[in-house]
Design a protein around this motif. Structure first.
Motif, mmCIF file in Angstrom:
data_model
loop_
_atom_site.group_PDB
_atom_site.id
_atom_site.type_symbol
_atom_site.label_atom_id
_atom_site.label_comp_id
_atom_site.label_asym_id
_atom_site.label_seq_id
_atom_site.Cartn_x
_atom_site.Cartn_y
_atom_site.Cartn_z
ATOM 1 N N VAL A 52 0.836 -1.198 0.000
ATOM 2 C CA VAL A 52 0.000 0.000 0.000
ATOM 3 C C VAL A 52 0.872 1.250 0.000
ATOM 4 O O VAL A 52 0.637 2.180 -0.771
ATOM 5 C CB VAL A 52 -0.971 -0.011 1.199
ATOM 6 N N THR A 53 1.888 1.270 0.853
ATOM 7 C CA THR A 53 2.777 2.433 0.952
ATOM 8 C C THR A 53 3.465 2.742 -0.371
ATOM 9 O O THR A 53 3.661 3.900 -0.727
ATOM 10 C CB THR A 53 3.846 2.191 2.041
ATOM 11 N N ASN A 54 3.818 1.709 -1.120
ATOM 12 C CA ASN A 54 4.495 1.888 -2.402
ATOM 13 C C ASN A 54 3.523 2.018 -3.571
ATOM 14 O O ASN A 54 3.919 1.858 -4.725
ATOM 15 C CB ASN A 54 5.476 0.743 -2.642
ATOM 16 N N ALA A 55 2.266 2.287 -3.268
ATOM 17 C CA ALA A 55 1.225 2.554 -4.261
ATOM 18 C C ALA A 55 1.014 1.408 -5.251
ATOM 19 O O ALA A 55 0.659 1.641 -6.400
ATOM 20 C CB ALA A 55 1.522 3.853 -5.002
ATOM 21 N N LEU A 56 1.213 0.181 -4.781
ATOM 22 C CA LEU A 56 0.920 -0.969 -5.636
ATOM 23 C C LEU A 56 -0.544 -1.390 -5.505
ATOM 24 O O LEU A 56 -1.055 -2.119 -6.343
ATOM 25 C CB LEU A 56 1.845 -2.139 -5.286
ATOM 26 N N ALA A 57 -1.189 -0.934 -4.437
ATOM 27 C CA ALA A 57 -2.597 -1.255 -4.218
ATOM 28 C C ALA A 57 -3.167 -0.329 -3.162
ATOM 29 O O ALA A 57 -2.426 0.271 -2.391
ATOM 30 C CB ALA A 57 -2.745 -2.703 -3.771
ATOM 31 N N GLU A 58 -4.492 -0.236 -3.130
ATOM 32 C CA GLU A 58 -5.163 0.529 -2.081
ATOM 33 C C GLU A 58 -5.274 -0.287 -0.804
ATOM 34 O O GLU A 58 -5.357 0.264 0.288
ATOM 35 C CB GLU A 58 -6.562 0.932 -2.538
ATOM 36 N N GLU A 59 -5.315 -1.596 -0.957
ATOM 37 C CA GLU A 59 -5.466 -2.508 0.172
ATOM 38 C C GLU A 59 -4.769 -3.808 -0.185
ATOM 39 O O GLU A 59 -4.798 -4.225 -1.343
ATOM 40 C CB GLU A 59 -6.959 -2.748 0.412
ATOM 41 N N ALA A 60 -4.142 -4.458 0.793
ATOM 42 C CA ALA A 60 -3.427 -5.710 0.521
ATOM 43 C C ALA A 60 -3.593 -6.687 1.673
ATOM 44 O O ALA A 60 -3.575 -6.294 2.835
ATOM 45 C CB ALA A 60 -1.950 -5.430 0.292
ATOM 46 N N SER A 61 -3.750 -7.950 1.328
ATOM 47 C CA SER A 61 -3.765 -9.047 2.307
ATOM 48 C C SER A 61 -2.739 -10.065 1.857
ATOM 49 O O SER A 61 -2.661 -10.395 0.668
ATOM 50 C CB SER A 61 -5.134 -9.718 2.362
ATOM 51 N N VAL A 62 -1.952 -10.568 2.796
ATOM 52 C CA VAL A 62 -0.902 -11.538 2.477
ATOM 53 C C VAL A 62 -1.136 -12.800 3.298
ATOM 54 O O VAL A 62 -1.303 -12.737 4.514
ATOM 55 C CB VAL A 62 0.505 -10.971 2.781
ATOM 56 N N TYR A 63 -1.140 -13.935 2.612
ATOM 57 C CA TYR A 63 -1.254 -15.237 3.242
ATOM 58 C C TYR A 63 0.032 -15.993 2.917
ATOM 59 O O TYR A 63 0.422 -16.068 1.756
ATOM 60 C CB TYR A 63 -2.452 -16.011 2.680
ATOM 61 N N ILE A 64 0.681 -16.542 3.940
ATOM 62 C CA ILE A 64 1.951 -17.234 3.713
ATOM 63 C C ILE A 64 1.990 -18.505 4.553
ATOM 64 O O ILE A 64 1.586 -18.507 5.719
ATOM 65 C CB ILE A 64 3.144 -16.291 4.010
ATOM 66 N N VAL A 65 2.451 -19.594 3.936
ATOM 67 C CA VAL A 65 2.507 -20.901 4.583
ATOM 68 C C VAL A 65 3.910 -21.453 4.425
ATOM 69 O O VAL A 65 4.466 -21.455 3.326
ATOM 70 C CB VAL A 65 1.487 -21.882 3.941
#
Length: 120
Positions: A52-65
């Motif tokens: 979000v800070t780098n203006a790649l999206a307005e909102e982001a969710s990250v899932y990592i396994v």
């Protein structure tokens, strides 16, 4: 995920977020070097913020396994969901890969930080 249950308001960011993705992993008191759940929770939180800070999206969710026996920067699954993506997929993939490449040294940043988390 090996999770120590988190009390309300005792989460990484201090927020209670109904209907929003959130890890139940407690970050306080876990080994910063060897506890993949702590490292991945911090990484997912900071990677979402960085998108979000780098203006790649307005909102982001990250899932990592994680994967047993694999290096920490080779997760079994890394799913990033972006709202109103404004960058090309290649730019996002390169950005995320650069962050993954730094993941093996995240524990050093955590140890040197006065907080339980730090921007990546």
């Amino acid at each position: 995920m090996d999770d120590g249950q988190v009390g309300r308001g005792n989460r990484l960011d201090g927020l209670i977020t109904p209907y929003r993705p959130v890890s139940l992993e407690v970050s306080a008191g876990k080994n910063q070097i060897g506890h993949v759940g702590k490292i991945y929770s911090l990484f997912a939180f900071e990677l979402s913020k960085a998108n979000v800070t780098n203006a790649l999206a307005e909102e982001a969710s990250v899932y990592i396994v994680s994967q047993i026996g694999k290096p920490i920067n080779q997760p079994q699954l890394l799913d990033i969901r972006l709202k109103n993506q404004s960058a090309h997929n290649t730019a996002i993939e390169e950005f995320v890969q650069a962050k993954l490449d730094c993941l093996p040294t995240l524990w050093k940043i955590i140890i040197n930080s006065k907080k339980n988390y730090v921007a990546i």
